[in-house]
Design an enzyme around this catalytic site. Structure first.
Site, mmCIF file in Angstrom:
data_model
loop_
_atom_site.group_PDB
_atom_site.id
_atom_site.type_symbol
_atom_site.label_atom_id
_atom_site.label_comp_id
_atom_site.label_asym_id
_atom_site.label_seq_id
_atom_site.Cartn_x
_atom_site.Cartn_y
_atom_site.Cartn_z
ATOM 1 N N ASP A 1 34.556 61.087 49.778
ATOM 2 C CA ASP A 1 33.548 61.779 48.979
ATOM 3 C C ASP A 1 33.990 61.720 47.530
ATOM 4 O OD1 ASP A 1 31.913 62.545 51.122
ATOM 5 O OD2 ASP A 1 33.032 64.389 51.456
ATOM 6 N N ASP B 1 25.860 60.209 52.296
ATOM 7 C CA ASP B 1 25.275 61.545 52.447
ATOM 8 C C ASP B 1 23.903 61.626 51.769
ATOM 9 O OD1 ASP B 1 27.610 62.318 53.759
ATOM 10 O OD2 ASP B 1 28.523 63.093 51.926
#
Length: 154
Positions: free
Chosen positions: A121, A135
């Site tokens: 991330d 995502d």
């Protein structure tokens, strides 16, 4: 649109999402290992490895989440055979590409155990949990699926 054309479009969209996601994650790993990049307001690029299900919650359950993601991918592939709208095909391709992009991380990134790799991330608004391109694709695809389902019923 023929079933084989629908399937081909879903696969192409998913492949594009996976490619962009993995390129962005590779950039993040190589560029953000020693620094953050502040963009504007509170938005920054900040490297994090997520071993939990989402937003770094439920640490240590990555293998279980990966198995659930595999089941979801299979379900969406089966559902995809009956989707006949362009919006539905786009939404399925986005969700599948995002799910597979994060599964690639769990399977091949540094980690321990079955599918225990950390998902990369790096998009950090600092007022919302940190996330990645996969995502975004899953979220946008999910919203589009809701619109597709509601427009099919109207």
């Amino acid at each position: 649109m023929t079933p084989s054309r629908r399937t081909a479009l879903v696969v192409v969209i998913a492949t594009v999402v996976i490619t962009i996601d993995q390129l962005a994650k590779t950039w993040a790993v190589n560029t953000l290992a020693t620094r953050d990049i502040d963009l504007f307001w509170t938005l920054r690029f900040h490297l994090a490895k997520n071993r939990g299900p989402a937003f770094s919650l439920g640490l240590g359950s990555g293998g279980v989440i990966a198995i659930l993601a595999i089941v979801i991918v299979i379900v969406f592939l089966v559902i995809g055979r009956s989707v006949d709208s362009k919006l539905g095909v786009l939404s399925l391709g986005l969700v599948l590409g995002g799910a597979l992009g994060n599964l690639v991380d769990r399977a091949f990134r540094e980690g321990s155990g079955f599918l225990g790799g950390g998902v990369i991330d790096f998009i950090d608004p600092q007022w919302w949990p940190i996330f990645n391109v996969a995502d975004i694709a899953i979220t946008v695809g999910g919203v589009l699926l809701v619109f597709t389902a509601s427009s099919d019923r109207a």
